[in-house]
Write an enzyme that holds these catalytic residues in place. Structure first.
Site, PDB file in Angstrom:
ATOM      1  N   ARG A 115       4.169 -11.360   6.876  1.00 36.34           N
ATOM      2  CA  ARG A 115       3.105 -10.731   7.677  1.00 36.34           C
ATOM      3  C   ARG A 115       3.474 -10.954   9.133  1.00 36.34           C
ATOM      4  O   ARG A 115       3.564 -12.095   9.588  1.00 36.34           O
ATOM      5  CB  ARG A 115       1.746 -11.363   7.360  1.00 36.34           C
ATOM      6  CG  ARG A 115       0.689 -10.985   8.372  1.00 36.34           C
ATOM      7  CD  ARG A 115      -0.711 -11.317   7.938  1.00 36.34           C
ATOM      8  NE  ARG A 115      -1.153 -10.423   6.876  1.00 36.34           N
ATOM      9  CZ  ARG A 115      -2.427 -10.275   6.507  1.00 36.34           C
ATOM     10  NH1 ARG A 115      -3.386 -10.965   7.101  1.00 36.34           N
ATOM     11  NH2 ARG A 115      -2.737  -9.439   5.536  1.00 36.34           N
ATOM     12  N   HIS A 142       0.167  -1.582   5.863  1.00 37.83           N
ATOM     13  CA  HIS A 142      -0.342  -2.655   4.983  1.00 37.83           C
ATOM     14  C   HIS A 142      -0.296  -2.134   3.540  1.00 37.83           C
ATOM     15  O   HIS A 142      -1.326  -1.909   2.904  1.00 37.83           O
ATOM     16  CB  HIS A 142      -1.756  -3.039   5.406  1.00 37.83           C
ATOM     17  CG  HIS A 142      -2.236  -4.343   4.837  1.00 37.83           C
ATOM     18  ND1 HIS A 142      -1.442  -5.164   4.052  1.00 37.83           N
ATOM     19  CD2 HIS A 142      -3.443  -4.977   4.950  1.00 37.83           C
ATOM     20  CE1 HIS A 142      -2.144  -6.230   3.715  1.00 37.83           C
ATOM     21  NE2 HIS A 142      -3.356  -6.145   4.240  1.00 37.83           N
ATOM     22  N   GLN A 145      -2.224  -3.882   0.483  1.00 35.35           N
ATOM     23  CA  GLN A 145      -3.662  -3.628   0.441  1.00 35.35           C
ATOM     24  C   GLN A 145      -3.939  -2.284  -0.224  1.00 35.35           C
ATOM     25  O   GLN A 145      -4.858  -2.159  -1.048  1.00 35.35           O
ATOM     26  CB  GLN A 145      -4.223  -3.629   1.873  1.00 35.35           C
ATOM     27  CG  GLN A 145      -5.699  -3.304   1.956  1.00 35.35           C
ATOM     28  CD  GLN A 145      -6.580  -4.386   1.360  1.00 35.35           C
ATOM     29  OE1 GLN A 145      -6.419  -5.556   1.686  1.00 35.35           O
ATOM     30  NE2 GLN A 145      -7.529  -4.025   0.492  1.00 35.35           N
ATOM     31  N   ASP A 237     -12.140  -0.050   8.708  1.00 38.25           N
ATOM     32  CA  ASP A 237     -11.449  -1.302   9.036  1.00 38.25           C
ATOM     33  C   ASP A 237     -11.925  -1.709  10.429  1.00 38.25           C
ATOM     34  O   ASP A 237     -12.527  -0.897  11.154  1.00 38.25           O
ATOM     35  CB  ASP A 237      -9.925  -1.063   8.984  1.00 38.25           C
ATOM     36  CG  ASP A 237      -9.101  -2.327   9.210  1.00 38.25           C
ATOM     37  OD1 ASP A 237      -9.664  -3.443   9.115  1.00 38.25           O
ATOM     38  OD2 ASP A 237      -7.891  -2.201   9.487  1.00 38.25           O
ATOM     39  N   CYS A 277     -10.813  -3.290   3.665  1.00 33.46           N
ATOM     40  CA  CYS A 277      -9.755  -4.258   3.350  1.00 33.46           C
ATOM     41  C   CYS A 277     -10.207  -5.693   3.580  1.00 33.46           C
ATOM     42  O   CYS A 277      -9.682  -6.610   2.952  1.00 33.46           O
ATOM     43  CB  CYS A 277      -8.501  -3.949   4.169  1.00 33.46           C
ATOM     44  SG  CYS A 277      -8.815  -3.889   5.945  1.00 33.46           S
ATOM     45  N   ARG A 305      -6.423  -7.475  -5.062  1.00 32.44           N
ATOM     46  CA  ARG A 305      -5.221  -7.894  -4.321  1.00 32.44           C
ATOM     47  C   ARG A 305      -4.371  -8.797  -5.219  1.00 32.44           C
ATOM     48  O   ARG A 305      -3.150  -8.699  -5.245  1.00 32.44           O
ATOM     49  CB  ARG A 305      -5.611  -8.663  -3.042  1.00 32.44           C
ATOM     50  CG  ARG A 305      -6.241  -7.827  -1.944  1.00 32.44           C
ATOM     51  CD  ARG A 305      -5.297  -6.755  -1.410  1.00 32.44           C
ATOM     52  NE  ARG A 305      -4.044  -7.298  -0.915  1.00 32.44           N
ATOM     53  CZ  ARG A 305      -3.865  -7.838   0.295  1.00 32.44           C
ATOM     54  NH1 ARG A 305      -4.857  -7.862   1.161  1.00 32.44           N
ATOM     55  NH2 ARG A 305      -2.670  -8.305   0.662  1.00 32.44           N
TER      56      ARG A 305
HETATM   57  N1  NVA Z   1      -6.124  -3.702  10.684  1.00 31.01           N
HETATM   58  C1  NVA Z   1      -6.355  -5.079  10.337  1.00 31.01           C
HETATM   59  C2  NVA Z   1      -6.182  -5.298   8.870  1.00 31.01           C
HETATM   60  C3  NVA Z   1      -6.443  -6.690   8.385  1.00 31.01           C
HETATM   61  C4  NVA Z   1      -6.252  -6.860   6.921  1.00 31.01           C
HETATM   62  C5  NVA Z   1      -5.409  -5.959  11.130  1.00 31.01           C
HETATM   63  O1  NVA Z   1      -4.232  -5.608  11.259  1.00 31.01           O
HETATM   64  O2  NVA Z   1      -5.845  -6.987  11.643  1.00 31.01           O
HETATM   65  N1   CP Z   2      -7.107  -7.551   3.687  1.00 27.57           N
HETATM   66  C1   CP Z   2      -6.252  -8.541   3.996  1.00 27.57           C
HETATM   67  O1   CP Z   2      -5.035  -8.364   4.102  1.00 27.57           O
HETATM   68  O2   CP Z   2      -6.861  -9.751   4.159  1.00 27.57           O
HETATM   69  P1   CP Z   2      -6.226 -11.049   4.820  1.00 27.57           P
HETATM   70  O3   CP Z   2      -6.001 -10.734   6.278  1.00 27.57           O
HETATM   71  O4   CP Z   2      -7.258 -12.104   4.614  1.00 27.57           O
HETATM   72  O5   CP Z   2      -4.927 -11.356   4.124  1.00 27.57           O
END
Ligand code: NVA
Ligand code: CP
Length: 322
Positions: A115, A142, A145, A237, A277, A305
Site C-alpha cells: 500500500r 484499489h 477492494q 468514498d 470501501c 475483503r
Molecule cells: N480513497 C481512499 C480509500 C481508502 C480505502 C484513500 O485512498 O484514502
Molecule cells: N477499504 C480499505 O482498504 O480499508 P483500510 O484502509 O482499512 O485497509
C-alpha cells in the site's frame, strides 16, 4: 449466473495484481468464484492449505485496518504467514531503492502486497522482483477492494452483468478501480464528481473501451442525482483520501452536495444497495441515515475483503487451490 460454479475459459496466468485493467473478465470471474468457495469452506470449518509454508510481505506506507487484517488473517487461514512491514520501520522508508528491496524480498518471501502512493513504485517492485506483487492501494487504484465489492454485489443481487453502479464523489483510486472492474463485467457505471475532481481521463478511456467490449456503459457527469437514477448500487468514498489531509478543508467546500443521502436513494432502484470501501465520514460523503440504514451492506462488504484477498493470494501464490 452461478458464479460459485464458474467454469474458467482459460487457465489463470496472471503473475501480479497491479490494476484490474491487466486482468481479463475471465480472470476476475475466476477470482470471484474462488472467493465465494473459500468463504463457504471457511464458514463450514474446512481446512485450507494452499499457502502452506509460504510468506506474504505486506509493505504499508499508509494506514490500514481492513487491508492489513484481511491479508494477515487470510494468509494464516490458508496455512501461510504474513509479515507487516511499515515503511517507517524498514529501510525503504530511509531511501533504500525499491529495486533493491524487490530483489531482497524476492529471495525470502513468496509474494508482496504493498500500500503506497505512486503506482510506479508498485510497477518497480514487479519489474525488479521475481515474485507476485499485489496492489493494496495506491493513489491511482484499489483493485483488492473492488474484488470484494463485486463479490458483495453478486451475493446481494445474484448477478453482475446488466446492473448499474453509481459512484458519487471524488474521482479517486476507488472511482478508477470501480470503473475498470465493473466495465470489464458488463456493469454500467455512472460517476458524478465536481469539476476539477473527475476521474483521470486516461482511466475513463480504459473503462469506456472495456464497456464497449462488454455491452455496458460508463458515464461521467456532474449531477449526483443523474448518476444515481435507477442505480442498483450506490457507492461513495471519502472526499479527502490518505495523503490529501492538507486539502481537507477546501475539499469539504468543493464536495458539498456530493453526498449519498435520502434524495439519492429515492431516485435509485427501490432495492438498491449502498456500498462504501470504509473508513467513512458520516455527515460528509454519506448520511448516517443511509450508511446505518436498511440499504447499507457495508459490513458484508468489509468481511468480503477477507475472502476476496484469500482468493487473490491463492491464485497468485497458491496455485488457485483452497
Ligand atoms: N480513497 C481512499 C480509500 C481508502 C480505502 C484513500 O485512498 O484514502
Ligand atoms: N477499504 C480499505 O482498504 O480499508 P483500510 O484502509 O482499512 O485497509
Amino acid at each position: 449466473m452461478d458464479l460459485m460454479h464458474y467454469e474458467a475459459k482459460q487457465p489463470f496466468t496472471q503473475q501480479h495484481l497491479l490494476t484490474l485493467q491487466d486482468w481479463s473478465e475471465d480472470d476476475i470471474l475466476q477470482c470471484l468464484s474462488l472467493a465465494l468457495k473459500l468463504k463457504a469452506m471457511q464458514k463450514a470449518g474446512q481446512k485450507q492449505t494452499c499457502l502452506g509454508g509460504k510468506t506474504l510481505a505486506m509493505i504499508f506506507a499508509k494506514s490500514s485496518t481492513r487491508t492489513r487484517v484481511s491479508f494477515e488473517v487470510g494468509a494464516t487461514q490458508l496455512g501461510g504467514t504474513a509479515l507487516f512491514l511499515s515503511t517507517s520501520d524498514i529501510q525503504l522508508g530511509r531511501g533504500e531503492p525499491i529495486s533493491d528491496t524487490a530483489q531482497v524480498l524476492s529471495r525470502m518471501v513468496d509474494g508482496i502486497m504493498i500500500r503506497t502512493f505512486k503506482q510506479s513504485d508498485l510497477e518497480a517492485l514487479a519489474k525488479y522482483g521475481s515474485i507476485p506483487i499485489i496492489n493494496g492501494l495506491t493513489d491511482e487504484f484499489h483493485p483488492c477492494q473492488v474484488l470484494a465489492d463485486l463479490m458483495t454485489i453478486y451475493e446481494k443481487k445474484g448477478t453482475l452483468k446488466g446492473l448499474k453502479l453509481a459512484f458519487v464523489g471524488d474521482g479517486n483510486n476507488m472511482a478508477h478501480s470501480l470503473m475498470i472492474g465493473c466495465s470489464k463485467l458488463g456493469i454500467d457505471v455512472a460517476i458524478a464528481s465536481p469539476d476539477g475532481y473527475k476521474p483521470k481521463p486516461a482511466y475513463t478511456a480504459w473503462a469506456v473501451a472495456n464497456a464497449e467490449a462488454h455491452g455496458s456503459k460508463v458515464t461521467v457527469c456532474t449531477d449526483p442525482l443523474e448518476a444515481c437514477r435507477d442505480a442498483d448500487v450506490l457507492y461513495t468514498d471519502v472526499w479527502a483520501s490518505m495523503g490529501q489531509e492538507g486539502e481537507a478543508a477546501k475539499r469539504m467546500q468543493d464536495f458539498a452536495g456530493y453526498q449519498i443521502n435520502a434524495q439519492a436513494l429515492a431516485v435509485a432502484k427501490p432495492d438498491a444497495i449502498f456500498l462504501h470501501c470504509l473508513p467513512a465520514h458520516r455527515g460528509e460523503e454519506v448520511t448516517a441515515e443511509v450508511i446505518d440504514g436498511p440499504h447499507s451492506v457495508i459490513f458484508d462488504e468489509a468481511e468480503n475483503r477477507l475472502h476476496a484477498q484469500k482468493a487473490v493470494m491463492s491464485l497468485l501464490m497458491g496455485g488457485g487451490k483452497a
